[in-house]
Write a protein that holds these residues in place. Structure first.
Motif, mmCIF file in Angstrom:
data_model
loop_
_atom_site.group_PDB
_atom_site.id
_atom_site.type_symbol
_atom_site.label_atom_id
_atom_site.label_comp_id
_atom_site.label_asym_id
_atom_site.label_seq_id
_atom_site.Cartn_x
_atom_site.Cartn_y
_atom_site.Cartn_z
ATOM 1 N N THR A 1 0.844 -1.203 0.000
ATOM 2 C CA THR A 1 0.000 0.000 0.000
ATOM 3 C C THR A 1 0.881 1.255 0.000
ATOM 4 O OG1 THR A 1 -1.560 -1.215 1.393
ATOM 5 C CG2 THR A 1 -1.911 1.153 1.167
ATOM 6 N N ALA A 2 1.869 1.264 0.906
ATOM 7 C CA ALA A 2 2.748 2.435 1.005
ATOM 8 C C ALA A 2 3.529 2.621 -0.303
ATOM 9 C CB ALA A 2 3.691 2.265 2.192
ATOM 10 N N GLY A 3 3.958 1.511 -0.913
ATOM 11 C CA GLY A 3 4.682 1.588 -2.191
ATOM 12 C C GLY A 3 3.796 2.174 -3.283
ATOM 13 N N CYS A 4 2.517 1.748 -3.317
ATOM 14 C CA CYS A 4 1.576 2.305 -4.315
ATOM 15 C C CYS A 4 1.397 3.803 -4.086
ATOM 16 C CB CYS A 4 0.199 1.651 -4.191
ATOM 17 S SG CYS A 4 0.093 0.085 -5.015
ATOM 18 N N LEU A 5 1.286 4.192 -2.803
ATOM 19 C CA LEU A 5 1.097 5.623 -2.505
ATOM 20 C C LEU A 5 2.325 6.428 -2.944
ATOM 21 C CD1 LEU A 5 -0.611 5.405 1.006
ATOM 22 C CD2 LEU A 5 -1.646 6.299 -1.104
ATOM 23 N N ASP A 6 3.531 5.874 -2.732
ATOM 24 C CA ASP A 6 4.760 6.552 -3.184
ATOM 25 C C ASP A 6 4.715 6.796 -4.698
ATOM 26 O OD1 ASP A 6 6.123 6.650 -0.725
ATOM 27 O OD2 ASP A 6 7.025 4.675 -0.999
ATOM 28 N N VAL A 7 4.371 5.732 -5.428
ATOM 29 C CA VAL A 7 4.387 5.835 -6.893
ATOM 30 C C VAL A 7 3.236 6.723 -7.385
ATOM 31 C CG1 VAL A 7 4.281 4.512 -9.049
ATOM 32 C CG2 VAL A 7 5.585 3.621 -7.113
#
Ligand code: SAH
Length: 291
Positions: free
Chosen positions: A136-142
């Motif tokens: 989830t955090a990785g998706c938010l970063d991208v």
């Protein structure tokens, strides 16, 4: 149940032959076998066998025997896979999570957001996506990076879970947003989270497996699709997902482990979506693709 991946590499033809033999031999136990290109330069393929962790030694012996009876002597590696707990544990005391401009926090942390943050309030519930997971955090970063660079008009959050990614998109764009999930419980949780974040009017919610709902046609094609599911479903959805992406569109995929990269990239490339970037967070991988 924890899973362990047993793996070895071999030239393409040999890998395909061995994978077929193993698949036949192990089908009864329901053990999945997969063979994918591991290295474009050498055209080496990697064969993976996913076994219950408690059976690792037995499975290693059995597979070594099957291989040697066919005259193959490959060194078999093994790695325990992280357990994915789709049921959200109680996260009441978990700190807020920052990803770019986004700050995901629970209602116990209403004062956490600072000026300039895009705050997203998500309480632990029956749907995945409090921000604490690396996918989830990785998706938010991208997502943060993509939304800064460009204005999107039609966004799809496929497998919305708690709705966190759709809410992030609603709070930082004027785009028209559709959020879908195979699980009706997730959709009702996501709706409530959208209301808590005052974004209910901006997001259209839909229960659907993949793209199997006629309402997708009212939206298509999307110029941004984000899908944080898992390698298996993402691979199965590659064709439909590419079809629903507009020319020049962006696709963000997550729920992936680094060893799955070659296989997912290969599947999406076949559908005309090319790898633009790879992002890692907490051991998980998020891929950015474009056509
Ligand atoms: N987007 C959220 C939730 C990810 S969890 C986040 O990034 O945190 C993955 C979600 O995908 C789950 O809610 C699950 O129900 C849903 N899902 C799994 N397979 C799906 C499919 N084939 N079609 C639609 N949703 C699916």
């Amino acid at each position: 149940m924890r899973q362990t991946r047993l793996f070895f590499t071999a030239p393409q033809d040999e890998a395909a032959e061995i994978a077929a033999i193993l698949e036949d031999a192990l089908a009864e136990q329901g053990v999945p076998v997969a063979a994918f290109e591991a290295d474009e330069a050498t055209s080496n393929w990697e064969v993976s066998i996913y076994v219950p962790s408690q059976d690792t030694d037995n499975s290693l012996n059995r597979i070594t025997k099957i291989l040697s009876s066919q005259g193959h002597t490959h060194q078999i590696g093994h790695e325990a896979l992280p357990q994915i707990d789709w049921v959200t544990a109680t996260l009441r005391d978990m700190p807020p999570v920052r990803a770019g401009r986004f700050l995901v926090h629970g209602s116990h942390d209403l004062n956490a957001p600072k000026a300039g943050d895009i705050a997203i309030r998500i309480d632990a519930g029956q749907a995945f996506g409090t921000g604490h997971h690396g996918t989830t955090a990785g998706c938010l970063d991208v997502l943060n990076a993509c939304l800064k660079r460009r204005n999107y008009r039609k966004v799809l959050d496929l497998g919305t879970g708690s709705g966190v990614l759709a809410i992030a998109a609603a709070k930082s764009t004027n785009a028209c947003i559709l959020a879908s999930d195979i699980d009706p419980v997730a959709i009702s949780v996501a709706r409530e989270n959208a209301r808590n974040n005052r974004q209910a009017a901006r997001i259209d919610f839909l229960v659907a497996s993949g793209f199997s709902n006629h309402r997708f046609s009212a939206y298509e094609p999307f110029d941004l699709i984000v899908a944080n599911i898992l390698a298996g479903p993402l691979q199965a959805l590659s064709r439909d997902l590419a079809r629903h992406t507009t020319r020049g569109g962006t696709v963000i995929l997550s729920g992936l482990l680094p060893h799955q990269k070659a296989r997912i990239v290969a599947h999406y490339r076949l559908q005309g979506l090319r790898l633009v970037g790879t992002h890692h967070r907490d051991g998980w991988m998020t891929l950015l693709l474009g056509n």
